[in-house]
Design an enzyme around this catalytic site. Structure first.
Site, PDB file in Angstrom:
ATOM      1  N   TYR A  14     -24.662 105.849  -5.896  1.00 30.31           N
ATOM      2  CA  TYR A  14     -23.983 105.045  -4.875  1.00 30.31           C
ATOM      3  C   TYR A  14     -23.178 103.878  -5.462  1.00 30.31           C
ATOM      4  O   TYR A  14     -22.519 103.158  -4.705  1.00 30.31           O
ATOM      5  CB  TYR A  14     -25.018 104.469  -3.900  1.00 30.31           C
ATOM      6  CG  TYR A  14     -25.862 105.505  -3.213  1.00 30.31           C
ATOM      7  CD1 TYR A  14     -25.362 106.238  -2.138  1.00 30.31           C
ATOM      8  CD2 TYR A  14     -27.165 105.760  -3.627  1.00 30.31           C
ATOM      9  CE1 TYR A  14     -26.135 107.201  -1.495  1.00 30.31           C
ATOM     10  CE2 TYR A  14     -27.944 106.716  -2.997  1.00 30.31           C
ATOM     11  CZ  TYR A  14     -27.430 107.436  -1.935  1.00 30.31           C
ATOM     12  OH  TYR A  14     -28.205 108.385  -1.317  1.00 30.31           O
ATOM     13  N   HIS A  19     -19.635 101.216   0.542  1.00 36.63           N
ATOM     14  CA  HIS A  19     -20.788 100.540   1.132  1.00 36.63           C
ATOM     15  C   HIS A  19     -21.427  99.558   0.143  1.00 36.63           C
ATOM     16  O   HIS A  19     -22.224  98.709   0.550  1.00 36.63           O
ATOM     17  CB  HIS A  19     -21.819 101.592   1.542  1.00 36.63           C
ATOM     18  CG  HIS A  19     -22.471 101.340   2.876  1.00 36.63           C
ATOM     19  ND1 HIS A  19     -21.973 100.479   3.836  1.00 36.63           N
ATOM     20  CD2 HIS A  19     -23.620 101.850   3.424  1.00 36.63           C
ATOM     21  CE1 HIS A  19     -22.764 100.479   4.904  1.00 36.63           C
ATOM     22  NE2 HIS A  19     -23.769 101.290   4.669  1.00 36.63           N
ATOM     23  N   PHE A  64     -32.707 100.432   0.026  1.00 44.00           N
ATOM     24  CA  PHE A  64     -31.642 101.143   0.743  1.00 44.00           C
ATOM     25  C   PHE A  64     -31.196 100.269   1.917  1.00 44.00           C
ATOM     26  O   PHE A  64     -31.916  99.402   2.405  1.00 44.00           O
ATOM     27  CB  PHE A  64     -32.053 102.558   1.171  1.00 44.00           C
ATOM     28  CG  PHE A  64     -32.070 103.511   0.012  1.00 44.00           C
ATOM     29  CD1 PHE A  64     -30.919 104.157  -0.405  1.00 44.00           C
ATOM     30  CD2 PHE A  64     -33.259 103.738  -0.691  1.00 44.00           C
ATOM     31  CE1 PHE A  64     -30.931 105.015  -1.497  1.00 44.00           C
ATOM     32  CE2 PHE A  64     -33.279 104.593  -1.776  1.00 44.00           C
ATOM     33  CZ  PHE A  64     -32.111 105.232  -2.187  1.00 44.00           C
ATOM     34  N   ASN A  66     -30.619 100.311   5.154  1.00 42.36           N
ATOM     35  CA  ASN A  66     -31.209 100.079   6.475  1.00 42.36           C
ATOM     36  C   ASN A  66     -32.553  99.361   6.447  1.00 42.36           C
ATOM     37  O   ASN A  66     -33.139  99.107   7.506  1.00 42.36           O
ATOM     38  CB  ASN A  66     -31.326 101.394   7.253  1.00 42.36           C
ATOM     39  CG  ASN A  66     -32.214 102.403   6.553  1.00 42.36           C
ATOM     40  OD1 ASN A  66     -32.645 102.185   5.421  1.00 42.36           O
ATOM     41  ND2 ASN A  66     -32.490 103.514   7.218  1.00 42.36           N
ATOM     42  N   ASP A  91     -19.845  94.972   3.306  1.00 43.81           N
ATOM     43  CA  ASP A  91     -18.621  95.694   3.652  1.00 43.81           C
ATOM     44  C   ASP A  91     -18.333  95.530   5.134  1.00 43.81           C
ATOM     45  O   ASP A  91     -19.240  95.446   5.952  1.00 43.81           O
ATOM     46  CB  ASP A  91     -18.752  97.176   3.286  1.00 43.81           C
ATOM     47  CG  ASP A  91     -19.951  97.846   3.953  1.00 43.81           C
ATOM     48  OD1 ASP A  91     -21.084  97.359   3.776  1.00 43.81           O
ATOM     49  OD2 ASP A  91     -19.761  98.852   4.661  1.00 43.81           O
ATOM     50  N   ASN A 112     -25.912  98.581   9.419  1.00 38.48           N
ATOM     51  CA  ASN A 112     -27.347  98.816   9.262  1.00 38.48           C
ATOM     52  C   ASN A 112     -28.042  97.756   8.407  1.00 38.48           C
ATOM     53  O   ASN A 112     -29.196  97.399   8.660  1.00 38.48           O
ATOM     54  CB  ASN A 112     -27.598 100.202   8.671  1.00 38.48           C
ATOM     55  CG  ASN A 112     -27.340 101.300   9.675  1.00 38.48           C
ATOM     56  OD1 ASN A 112     -27.453 101.089  10.888  1.00 38.48           O
ATOM     57  ND2 ASN A 112     -26.967 102.478   9.196  1.00 38.48           N
TER      58      ASN A 112
END
Length: 235
Positions: A14, A19, A64, A66, A91, A112
């Site tokens: 990622y 994000h 992560f 969320n 973001d 999130n």
């Protein structure tokens, strides 16, 4: 102590995602301002240093996106950091790529990471909203934010990250206007107008030289004799 939080998802998979621009911002500040090495703590990675007179803890949650609030809550509790001293870099779909907006408190707008922070610690923290643009349809959002920035984005992205780092000291001091100006100087530099000084190395433009005046025609020579001149006067 101030707490600057960058939002993103952990792991190399990622790292270049849209994000993860929050992670990128925090990494740039840490590198440019000589912060300590990163270490694991509070369900994330942390490092600390000084920005001007302020001691600042940088945090990248590894829960992560969320579940970001769990990491933020743990860091705040351990260091007894007030919610007003927390700033989150994230973001923002509703801003054009390369734009930045500073905000204090408010809703999470469906993000999130912010939603999780709201649930864990409340909403009265600062946000640095980093524009990545919108794919055009809500069904495309998940795929869009979880894909890497395109090569064409690298120019404005680097300018934005440099600006955030330039203004980090002002942000830590609570001077939002100075912080925003530092970012703007990188992302939208002013162009000199015709009334401003010319760029270094360029010679001034010479004014056009006046065209030489045409010489007047010489006066005609009078070839009449004295007697003819006298006779002409009495005609």
């Amino acid at each position: 102590m101030k707490l600057f939080v960058g939002l993103g998802n952990p792991g190399t998979k990622y790292a270049g995602n849209r994000h993860n621009i929050g992670f990128m911002a925090i990494d740039r500040i840490a590198a440019d301002h000589g912060f300590s090495p990163w270490k694991k703590a509070f369900k994330g990675l942390v490092c600390d240093g000084r920005l001007g007179d302020a001691r600042v803890l940088l945090l990248k949650p590894e829960t992560f996106m969320n579940l970001s609030g769990q990491s933020v809550q743990a860091a705040m509790a351990f260091h007894k950091i007030a919610l007003a001293d927390v700033v989150v870099f994230h973001d923002e779909l509703d801003l054009t790529p390369g734009k930045m907006r500073l905000k204090q408190g408010g809703g999470h707008a469906g993000h999130n990471g912010l939603r999780s922070i709201h649930a864990c610690v409340g909403e009265a923290y600062g946000r640095v909203r980093l524009g990545i643009g919108h794919p055009g349809h809500k069904d495309a959002v998940a795929n869009y934010v979880l894909h890497d920035f395109a090569k064409a984005d690298q120019g404005w992205l680097d300018d934005l990250l440099r600006g955030l780092s330039d203004g980090a000291e002002a942000l830590a001091a609570g001077d939002g206007a100075k912080f925003s100006n530092a970012v703007a100087l990188r992302t939208a530099p002013q162009r000199p107008s015709s009334g401003q000084a010319r760029p270094e190395g360029k010679a001034p433009r010479k004014p056009p030289e006046p065209k030489p005046a045409k010489p007047e025609a010489p006066p005609e020579t009078d070839t009449r004799s004295a007697l003819q001149k006298l006779a002409d006067r009495f005609r």
